[in-house]
Scaffold this active site. Structure first.
Site, short mmCIF file in Angstrom:
data_model
loop_
_atom_site.label_atom_id
_atom_site.label_comp_id
_atom_site.label_asym_id
_atom_site.label_seq_id
_atom_site.Cartn_x
_atom_site.Cartn_y
_atom_site.Cartn_z
N GLY A 185 -4.60 -15.71 37.09
CA GLY A 185 -5.68 -16.58 36.63
C GLY A 185 -5.87 -16.47 35.12
O GLY A 185 -6.58 -17.25 34.52
N VAL A 240 -4.50 -15.96 30.95
CA VAL A 240 -3.70 -16.78 30.05
C VAL A 240 -2.21 -16.39 30.11
O VAL A 240 -1.34 -17.25 30.24
CB VAL A 240 -4.20 -16.61 28.59
CG1 VAL A 240 -3.37 -17.45 27.64
CG2 VAL A 240 -5.66 -16.98 28.49
N ASP A 241 -1.92 -15.09 30.05
CA ASP A 241 -0.53 -14.67 29.92
C ASP A 241 0.32 -15.06 31.13
O ASP A 241 1.39 -15.65 30.99
CB ASP A 241 -0.44 -13.14 29.71
CG ASP A 241 -1.22 -12.69 28.48
OD1 ASP A 241 -1.53 -13.56 27.64
OD2 ASP A 241 -1.51 -11.49 28.36
N HIS A 284 -4.01 -5.13 0.54
CA HIS A 284 -3.53 -5.57 1.86
C HIS A 284 -3.59 -7.09 1.98
O HIS A 284 -4.66 -7.65 2.21
CB HIS A 284 -4.37 -4.93 2.96
CG HIS A 284 -4.12 -3.46 3.08
ND1 HIS A 284 -3.16 -2.95 3.92
CD2 HIS A 284 -4.67 -2.40 2.45
CE1 HIS A 284 -3.13 -1.63 3.80
NE2 HIS A 284 -4.04 -1.27 2.91
N GLU A 344 -2.57 -8.82 4.37
CA GLU A 344 -2.66 -9.23 5.77
C GLU A 344 -4.09 -9.37 6.29
O GLU A 344 -4.31 -9.99 7.31
CB GLU A 344 -1.86 -8.25 6.65
CG GLU A 344 -2.39 -6.82 6.72
CD GLU A 344 -1.93 -5.91 5.57
OE1 GLU A 344 -1.51 -6.43 4.52
OE2 GLU A 344 -2.03 -4.68 5.71
N CYS A 367 0.82 -1.22 0.00
CA CYS A 367 0.00 0.00 0.00
C CYS A 367 0.85 1.27 0.00
O CYS A 367 1.41 1.61 -1.02
CB CYS A 367 -1.00 -0.05 1.16
SG CYS A 367 -2.30 1.18 0.97
#
Ligand code: XMP
Length: 510
Positions: A222, A224-225, A167, A169, A80
């Site tokens: 508690g 995810v990370d 694009h 993506e 782009c």
């Protein structure tokens, strides 16, 4: 890490992070840098991608990247703005477009090229630009066009430089990933060997080397990370990882005990600290959302510091920081600027803790964190948990907080969330929760007039929490949930469903 890396230069497009994700989905490691902060260690990057931009190359303050050491030296794909930049400043012409160049379009090929391998004629691509490339730059060779955009894809002869107006993506470009693969794997010879398993093995080794026999403390939330960060560290240093899971009294119903048990089942060295009373005390009389957040943040730091001090000779503090927390991008208005989001998982622990920081997930996007967790055989229920804010239910109880309000909201939330699970809707929703409104309304139950609380339910679809759409939950589900809440939760006689999107609303009400 001995993997080929791809450099993505950001010109402020809303899609830049998506480029990085798509590249990583090909098992290729990529990093984003602002176009004006090109890394000095260019040798480490095997290929370069230029992003799109809200800026026009014709504008007086058009963004000018320094492409010395890149163009003609390394394989480069210009997307782009990148494609327009190459044209405008290298012998071609870019002008304002007078046809609609936003949305879906279909490719037709002009020239055969490895870049277009396995792309079908008529393949749908996504356009989003207001300038158009009128003529190609010097040595430009046209590869593909669409109905409205003649110069949709081109290459520069004598270089491994490719440029596309659309694009690749975004998911609407149906062969976008194939195109990226053609460029990166076939043309740039990048080795696609960056897999979750490889990441785990290498990260564990790197952590062992860095930490040695030192001790590490980590605050589990508690979520995810922090859970995946804990598992990686656990694999690396075992019992030398000390996890602390604080109950701030503002978690979901039974969450503290359930999640603590789950952590113990994973073999983690974890201490549960029930500090509910302390947090509720700190919140007494506070109604302002920011004051509530501050009080909770401060109480967390005090509790965490106190607990960390009980561990003898601890050297490191581990955090579940992920890539979007630290990524620097270019702001579209006001020129390039660093917009580093502050990480709020741990609330930003203060310097006085004098601990060195270790952040094993800081190169990963959220979906990659989940994939890494899955490759360590972590429980899919834990990995699929909805995001939940650090201040917990405190920012879903509008106004001041009391133990009774927390109880009511925990009950309502449990009915809603369990209902979503039972109906098979939980995984279709990005985040859901209930909000206790500072409103009493009149109702009638049995033969009696009631004057009780009103709750709002919220369920949103999103990819990163930056924007969100309310979810069109089935009426039957809403009907059943409303009945269940009013019948089961004492103190509530009215349920409403939030149908606002972000923006202009936010996900949380406070
Ligand atoms: P908003 O309400 O800004 O929320 O649309 C976006 C995402 O961030 C979460 N959120 C927070 N998380 N501390 C956190 O750890 C906070 O103070 C906080 N405020 C909002 C929110 O749940 C959503 O996922």
């Amino acid at each position: 890490m001995q993997h080929d890396k791809v450099l993505i230069l950001d010109f402020g497009s809303q899609y830049t992070q998506l480029i990085a994700r798509r590249v990583r989905e090909l098992n290729i490691y990529s990093e984003i840098f602002p176009f004006n902060k090109i890394p000095t260690n260019l040798d480490e990057y095997k290929a370069v991608i230029l992003s799109g931009s809200p800026m026009s190359v014709r504008s007086d303050d058009a963004f000018h990247p320094e492409l010395k050491g890149i163009r003609g030296v390394k394989p480069m794909l210009a997307v782009c703005y990148g494609a327009q930049y190459l044209a405008h400043f290298s012998g071609g012409e870019v002008a304002e477009s007078n046809t609609r160049e936003y949305g879906r379009a279909n490719l037709s090929f002009v020239e055969e090229d490895a870049f277009l391998k396995n792309i079908s004629a008529g393949s749908q691509v996504w356009m989003s630009h207001s300038d158009t490339i009128k003529s190609l730059p010097t040595n430009g060779k046209l590869l593909a066009s669409t109905h409205d955009v003649k110069n949709a894809a081109y290459k520069i002869e004598g270089e491994t430089t490719y440029a596309i107006q659309f694009h690749p993506e975004v998911y609407h470009s149906t062969d976008g990933k194939q195109l990226l693969e053609n460029f990166l794997v076939d043309i740039a010879n990048v080795n696609p060997d960056w897999t979750p398993n490889a990441f785990v093995g290498e990260t564990v080794e790197a952590l062992q080397e860095k930490i040695g026999n030192d001790k590490v403390v980590l605050g589990l939330s508690g979520g995810v990370d922090s859970s995946v960060a804990a598992m990686l560290l656990h694999k690396a240093i075992g019992e030398n990882l000390y996890c602390i899971f604080v109950n701030n009294g503002l978690l979901r119903k039974n969450e503290f005990t359930d999640v603590l048990e789950q952590y113990k089942g994973m073999g983690l060295n974890v201490k549960g600290v029930d500090a509910s009373a302390r947090f509720l005390d700190a919140l007494v009389g506070l109604s302002d959302p920011e004051l509530k957040r501050k009080a909770i943040g401060n109480a967390f730091i005090e509790v965490f510091d106190q607990e960390a001090n009980l561990i003898e000779d601890v050297t490191y503090l581990a955090q579940g920081t992920i890539y979007p927390d630290i990524i620097e991008s270019v702001s579209a208005t006001g020129g390039p600027s660093a917009t580093i989001k502050s990480h709020h998982n741990v609330g930003g622990l203060p310097d006085f803790m004098k601990l060195k920081i270790v952040e094993p997930l800081k190169a990963l996007f959220k979906d990659e964190v989940r994939r890494v967790g899955a490759s360590m055989d972590m429980d899919p229920t834990l990995l699929g948990r909805h995001p939940f804010p650090g201040p917990g239910l405190a920012i879903r109880i509008l106004g001041d907080i009391t133990a009774e309000k927390v109880r009511i909201l925990q009950e309502v939330d449990a009915v809603f969330i369990n209902g979503l699970r039972d109906a098979g809707l939980y995984d279709k929703v990005w985040q859901a929760g209930a909000i206790l409104l500072p409103v009493n309304s009149v109702g009638v139950m049995g033969d009696e007039r009631t004057y009780e609380k009103c709750v709002a339910l919220r369920a949103v679809e999103s990819t990163d929490g930056m924007t969100a759409d309310w979810v069109n939950l089935p009426y039957e589900f809403l009907q059943k949930t409303s009945n269940d809440i009013i019948n089961k939760v004492k103190g509530v006689n009215r349920v409403v469903y939030d149908i606002s999107s972000k923006p202009p609303a936010t996900i949380e009400w406070e």
